[in-house]
Write a protein that holds these residues in place. Structure first.
Motif, PDB file in Angstrom:
ATOM      1  N   GLY A  47       0.794  -1.223   0.000  1.00 32.86           N
ATOM      2  CA  GLY A  47       0.000   0.000   0.000  1.00 32.86           C
ATOM      3  C   GLY A  47       0.821   1.264   0.000  1.00 32.86           C
ATOM      4  O   GLY A  47       0.381   2.289   0.539  1.00 32.86           O
ATOM      5  N   ARG A  48       1.993   1.213  -0.632  1.00 32.28           N
ATOM      6  CA  ARG A  48       2.896   2.365  -0.640  1.00 32.28           C
ATOM      7  C   ARG A  48       2.844   3.153  -1.940  1.00 32.28           C
ATOM      8  O   ARG A  48       3.680   4.023  -2.189  1.00 32.28           O
ATOM      9  N   VAL A  49       1.863   2.850  -2.801  1.00 28.37           N
ATOM     10  CA  VAL A  49       1.584   3.646  -3.996  1.00 28.37           C
ATOM     11  C   VAL A  49       0.116   4.053  -3.920  1.00 28.37           C
ATOM     12  O   VAL A  49      -0.767   3.197  -3.816  1.00 28.37           O
ATOM     13  N   LEU A  50      -0.140   5.365  -3.963  1.00 28.53           N
ATOM     14  CA  LEU A  50      -1.471   5.885  -3.671  1.00 28.53           C
ATOM     15  C   LEU A  50      -2.023   6.691  -4.841  1.00 28.53           C
ATOM     16  O   LEU A  50      -1.261   7.286  -5.624  1.00 28.53           O
ATOM     17  N   SER A  51      -3.344   6.742  -4.919  1.00 32.61           N
ATOM     18  CA  SER A  51      -4.023   7.599  -5.889  1.00 32.61           C
ATOM     19  C   SER A  51      -3.939   9.054  -5.431  1.00 32.61           C
ATOM     20  O   SER A  51      -3.449   9.351  -4.334  1.00 32.61           O
ATOM     21  N   ALA A  52      -4.457   9.961  -6.252  1.00 30.82           N
ATOM     22  CA  ALA A  52      -4.394  11.383  -5.929  1.00 30.82           C
ATOM     23  C   ALA A  52      -5.107  11.712  -4.629  1.00 30.82           C
ATOM     24  O   ALA A  52      -4.735  12.656  -3.925  1.00 30.82           O
ATOM     25  N   ASP A  53      -6.129  10.915  -4.273  1.00 28.59           N
ATOM     26  CA  ASP A  53      -6.871  11.165  -3.032  1.00 28.59           C
ATOM     27  C   ASP A  53      -6.382  10.315  -1.870  1.00 28.59           C
ATOM     28  O   ASP A  53      -7.031  10.240  -0.824  1.00 28.59           O
ATOM     29  N   GLY A  54      -5.211   9.653  -2.057  1.00 32.75           N
ATOM     30  CA  GLY A  54      -4.580   8.949  -0.949  1.00 32.75           C
ATOM     31  C   GLY A  54      -4.992   7.515  -0.757  1.00 32.75           C
ATOM     32  O   GLY A  54      -4.666   6.914   0.272  1.00 32.75           O
ATOM     33  N   GLN A  55      -5.684   6.921  -1.732  1.00 36.80           N
ATOM     34  CA  GLN A  55      -6.102   5.529  -1.626  1.00 36.80           C
ATOM     35  C   GLN A  55      -5.073   4.611  -2.276  1.00 36.80           C
ATOM     36  O   GLN A  55      -4.561   4.908  -3.360  1.00 36.80           O
ATOM     37  N   ALA A  56      -4.757   3.496  -1.610  1.00 36.03           N
ATOM     38  CA  ALA A  56      -3.812   2.535  -2.173  1.00 36.03           C
ATOM     39  C   ALA A  56      -4.376   1.942  -3.461  1.00 36.03           C
ATOM     40  O   ALA A  56      -5.575   1.654  -3.549  1.00 36.03           O
TER      41      ALA A  56
END
Length: 293
Positions: A47-56
């Motif tokens: 879970g160390r790569v996230l979308s623009a809104d902070g979701q994995a």
């Protein structure tokens, strides 16, 4: 609900470039060639790569040009640098620190947590710190940070507009063939390996003012004032004048090997002086470090 703040989490940001990749993973592997694919797969899994809104997001997330992602830079088994920075000044807008030799200012290559920026962020609990200028890893002395995003641009303009006076000290061999004070101008461009610079023919893009402060037999202490801010400018200019700075592993010749903490580069960012763009008052900071012979 609190909005996602990548700065608070110390997450890096990337917007995916144009290309024909099928997945985000394929794009990142091709874009960051120095990072092994297995490391990216592991980051996605944790879970160390996230979308623009902070979701994995998952490793097979479809690629889309311009997609904004956040990721966490990691260096496995990062080597501890056994030196200690000092905080000289803190206010609402600025932080001034003394950086010791060998400590990088910002994350890069094999260093992430062992950098002046990350150390200060942790010590001051301010993820919005941004260095307003850089000094290279081998150089010690003053570094000025913006502590407040709202006033940052006003302080950033001090450097390109040359409204800040920077003074360095360096120890090097005598330059008896030159008349001091002197001004050295040249054109600096990147050389090989990629981290070195060299002088080339063409319109000048760098300028340094130099004077002698003290003479001590086979070594002199110089005051150097860079008018421009090219990478390794003072180190290249001193070597070009005929006296590479003492213990310089890059100039005039590249020396291989590990850092020798007993032989630091004899270059120190001594002082910063400028008129504060918010108050108009003159600000002056001096390092507490000293270059020993």
């Amino acid at each position: 609900m609190t909005s996602f703040d990548p700065a608070r989490l110390q997450a890096s940001t990337v917007c995916l470039p144009p290309g024909q990749w099928a997945t985000v993973l394929d794009c990142l592997c091709d874009h960051f060639k120095a990072i092994d694919r297995s490391q990216w797969v592991d980051r996605f899994a944790r879970g160390r790569v996230l979308s623009a809104d902070g979701q994995a997001i998952s490793a097979n997330h479809p690629y889309k040009r311009g997609l904004r992602l956040h990721y966490f830079r990691e260096v496995p088994n990062e080597r501890v640098i056994p030196v200690q920075e000092a905080i000289l000044h803190v206010d609402e807008h600025l932080v001034v620190a003394d950086k010791p030799h060998f400590l990088p200012v910002t994350p890069g290559g094999e260093y992430v947590e062992q950098t002046l920026l990350r150390r200060l962020i942790h010590r001051l609990d301010n993820p919005h710190l941004v260095p307003l200028h850089r000094i290279d890893r081998h150089t010690a002395g003053l570094v000025l940070f913006s502590a407040n995003p709202e006033s940052r641009s006003a302080y950033q303009r001090l450097f390109p507009e040359r409204r800040i006076d920077k003074r360095y000290q360096a120890i090097a061999a005598p330059l008896e063939q030159h008349v001091f004070p002197l001004v050295h101008r040249s054109r600096l461009e990147h050389a090989e390996p990629f981290f070195r610079m060299h002088e080339v023919q063409g319109p000048t893009n760098s300028e340094t003012h130099a004077r002698v402060l003290e003479k001590n037999g086979e070594q002199w202490r110089y005051e150097l004032s860079p008018i421009t801010g090219k990478t390794h400018q003072l180190r290249v200019h001193m070597a070009a004048l005929g006296a590479g700075i003492s213990n310089d592993p890059f100039y005039p010749s590249l020396l291989e090997g590990q850092d020798d903490y007993q032989r630091p580069l004899k270059l120190l960012a001594q002082s910063l002086r400028f008129d504060d763009p918010l108050t108009g008052q003159t600000r002056h900071f001096e390092t507490q470090l000293r270059l020993d012979w």
